[in-house]
Write a protein that holds these residues in place. Structure first.
Motif, PDB file in Angstrom:
ATOM      1  N   ARG A 102       0.851  -1.191   0.000  1.00 60.97           N
ATOM      2  CA  ARG A 102       0.000   0.000   0.000  1.00 60.97           C
ATOM      3  C   ARG A 102       0.887   1.241   0.000  1.00 60.97           C
ATOM      4  O   ARG A 102       1.985   1.229   0.576  1.00 60.97           O
TER       5      ARG A 102
ATOM      6  N   ARG B 146       0.191  10.350  -4.930  1.00 59.35           N
ATOM      7  CA  ARG B 146      -0.534   9.810  -3.784  1.00 59.35           C
ATOM      8  C   ARG B 146       0.049  10.296  -2.459  1.00 59.35           C
ATOM      9  O   ARG B 146      -0.365   9.831  -1.388  1.00 59.35           O
TER      10      ARG B 146
ATOM     11  N   LYS C 202      -7.289   0.683  -6.184  1.00 57.34           N
ATOM     12  CA  LYS C 202      -7.746   1.957  -5.634  1.00 57.34           C
ATOM     13  C   LYS C 202      -8.804   1.782  -4.543  1.00 57.34           C
ATOM     14  O   LYS C 202      -9.227   2.769  -3.933  1.00 57.34           O
ATOM     15  N   THR C 203      -9.226   0.549  -4.299  1.00 54.86           N
ATOM     16  CA  THR C 203     -10.256   0.277  -3.295  1.00 54.86           C
ATOM     17  C   THR C 203      -9.628  -0.389  -2.079  1.00 54.86           C
ATOM     18  O   THR C 203      -8.844  -1.330  -2.224  1.00 54.86           O
TER      19      THR C 203
END
Length: 582
Positions: A189, A240, A450-451
């Motif tokens: 992540r 991000r 993206k989830t």
């Protein structure tokens, strides 16, 4: 002799001197500014050297917390001298933990020297449990800023830092592994990271580390082109908010002590947003899809959350239905669909379309095995795709089920005839299933990067509770079967425990101290109230409830999802030990 060569000789001499003290132990000849602390983790006593700043030096928001892990064969003294983070950042609480005898990948196959577990699920996750214990204890004893928790380490210690990134990412603000690697780095992540590598490293080859650095830049969504950040350092910016800094030196596997100042600089530049650190949603609006193992669970989660987090739910409830049937409700003619109770139930396609959900919780039917899991992943993916379309900020949770409690007995279970694990006892079978559910989560995460997709580890939590009951640690319970109403459905005691697990995952908060006076969606108490079978249960003791809450929270804290194995033929960058350990 160049300045770089002189520094290498200085580091080598320091390492050799440190090795002479490797067998002396943490407690002897303490280093200035460091004290020994101990933790009881399971049956083991674990140690670390800890620097705690003076109260006056701790910022109002709390002190940063930095973990520094030594290499294979190293010890806290050596790594404290080599990194000296406590000297470069005296305002921080700095921890130099001590590893346990661990088999090495390239040397020490008998595991005589101290080190760290390489991957999740090995060595009984003893080192992840040690990290959890240190983090819980230090944040309780000292004023720690939860937004600024960091990990670094060299060689095997750098590999363990990568493992923490993989399975404890939500607790870290940034990491800085040195001379290390990890499998499946692209599945990490996003998290600010600094990687340190030597171009002539004979153990973790530079070509391998290059692939790791490329993979973490991809995982963090970094730009392909970097720019100078400091001497020997390149920064790759990330949309991000998770940049990667690479520190490349011309040496080998050694740690360059001058780089410690740059690690501190990098850590100071990165902290989590308060909203990310707190993990306390203002409200949870959940939609549950499942069968009878869902029964009463969302009601109990709402009762546990009362006064803490607003928890609202609706559900699509079809007894015994796999996810395939649940998804196919949309395909059926209206008159052939299930008949939901209007106040709390509905169809997934109607609920998703409103776009106001924060959580989707799904459970598939049991038993599941190698034949059934591809279908689980296929229909979970279809539901996730539909959910994310109208609820892009929502999170998805796959609820790990459990088997019939007569598994492995001569009587067996009537619907279990085709399962390859039916001969295993109930706890053993749940343990055998874990890799299967981990693979499902990892596969879904790879499909929907993206989830946020998490596991609700109900099955493995039940294992932990069963073990504690078997040794008499849950007041009033002598046998874990007392948690069940029949051969698979939990009674209110078991349901309350499962709800604690759900609450912990969905809110990120501990259920310890939660209310006992729980009621269902219509306001009826779960204690001393006859159910549809005219059965009723007395409320458990406060000691039993607290034990269940603590076991549920610990199980969620320990739960780790193992990554997918690398594709056949792919060379993985596995954490390795370094010569001299540090």
């Amino acid at each position: 002799m160049s300045a770089f060569t002189r520094r290498r000789w200085i580091v080598l001499v320091a390492v050799l001197l440190g090795l002479a003290w490797a067998s002396v132990g943490v407690a002897q000849r303490p280093l200035a500014g460091l004290d020994e602390d101990t933790w009881k983790v399971g049956d083991l006593e674990r140690r670390a050297l800890v620097h705690v700043p003076k109260s006056a030096d701790i910022p109002e928001a709390g002190a940063p917390l930095v973990f520094v892990f030594h290499g294979h064969g190293g010890n806290p003294r050596n790594v404290a001298r080599g990194f000296a983070i406590h000297q470069h950042w005296p305002e921080a609480v700095v921890v130099y933990p001590e590893g346990l005898p661990t088999p090495g990948l390239l040397t020490d196959p008998e595991g005589k020297k101290p080190g760290w577990q390489m991957t999740a699920g090995v060595e009984g996750d003893r080192d992840l449990a040690f990290f959890d214990a240190m983090l819980a204890s230090l944040t309780k004893k000292h004023r720690i800023d939860a937004n600024r928790i960091y990990s670094t380490g060299h060689s095997n210690g750098g590999g363990f830092t990568y493992l923490l990134w993989q399975v404890r990412h939500e607790r870290l603000a940034a990491v800085a592994p040195s001379a290390a690697g990890i499998r499946n780095a692209r599945d990490l992540r996003p998290l600010p990271a600094m990687h340190l590598a030597g171009e002539k490293d004979p153990l973790v080859r530079y070509a391998v580390q290059e692939r790791v650095m490329e993979a973490i830049r991809e995982a963090n969504g970094c730009r392909k082109e970097g720019k100078p950040w400091a001497e020997r350092c390149t920064i790759y910016e990330s949309e991000r908010g998770s940049p990667v800094v690479t520190y490349i030196h011309p040496g080998g596997h050694e740690f360059i002590s001058d780089s410690a100042k740059l690690i501190v600089r990098f850590f100071k530049e990165h902290q989590r947003k308060a909203s990310d650190a707190a993990k306390i949603p203002a409200a949870v609006r959940a939609f549950y899809i499942g069968h009878s193992l869902n029964s009463d669970v969302p009601d109990l989660v709402a009762a546990i959350a009362k006064g803490k987090v607003e928890f609202r739910f609706r559900e699509q409830f079809i007894p015994g239905a796999p996810l395939r049937w649940q998804f196919d409700e949309k395909m059926r003619e209206a008159e052939k669909r299930s008949k939901p109770e209007p106040q709390f139930q509905g169809f997934w396609f109607d609920a998703f379309a409103k776009g106001d959900l924060t959580a989707l919780v799904m459970i598939d039917s049991v038993p599941r095995g190698p034949k059934e899991m591809p279908e689980t992943i296929e229909y979970a993916a279809k539901l996730i795709e539909a959910f994310a379309k109208d609820n892009p900020k929502g999170s998805v949770y796959l609820y790990e089920p459990w088997h019939c409690i007569k598994s492995g007995t001569p009587e067996g279970c009537m619907y279990d005839a085709s399962s390859p694990t039916r001969s295993l006892g109930w706890p053993e079978r749940l343990e055998a299933d874990q890799a299967m559910w981990d693979e499902a989560i990892a596969s879904l995460r790879a499909t929907f990067p993206k989830t946020t997709i998490e596991l609700i580890p109900a099955g493995r939590a039940f294992i932990a509770l069963a073990k504690e009951i078997s040794v008499g640690k849950v007041d009033g319970f002598k046998d874990w079967r007392e948690l069940f109403d029949d051969d698979i459905h939990a009674n209110p005691y078991g349901k309350y425990f499962v709800a604690c697990v759900h609450y912990a995952v969905l809110t990120g908060q501990s259920p310890v101290g939660a209310r006992l006076d729980v009621t269902d969606r219509w306001g009826r108490s779960y204690w001393n109230t006859p159910n549809w079978q005219e059965k009723k249960w007395a409320p458990p003791s406060e000691g039993a409830i607290r034990a269940m809450q603590e076991i549920a929270w610990a199980a969620v804290q320990r739960a780790t999802v193992r990554p997918l194995p690398p594709p056949a033929g792919e060379v993985s960058a596995q954490p390795t030990e370094g010569a001299g350990g540090d």
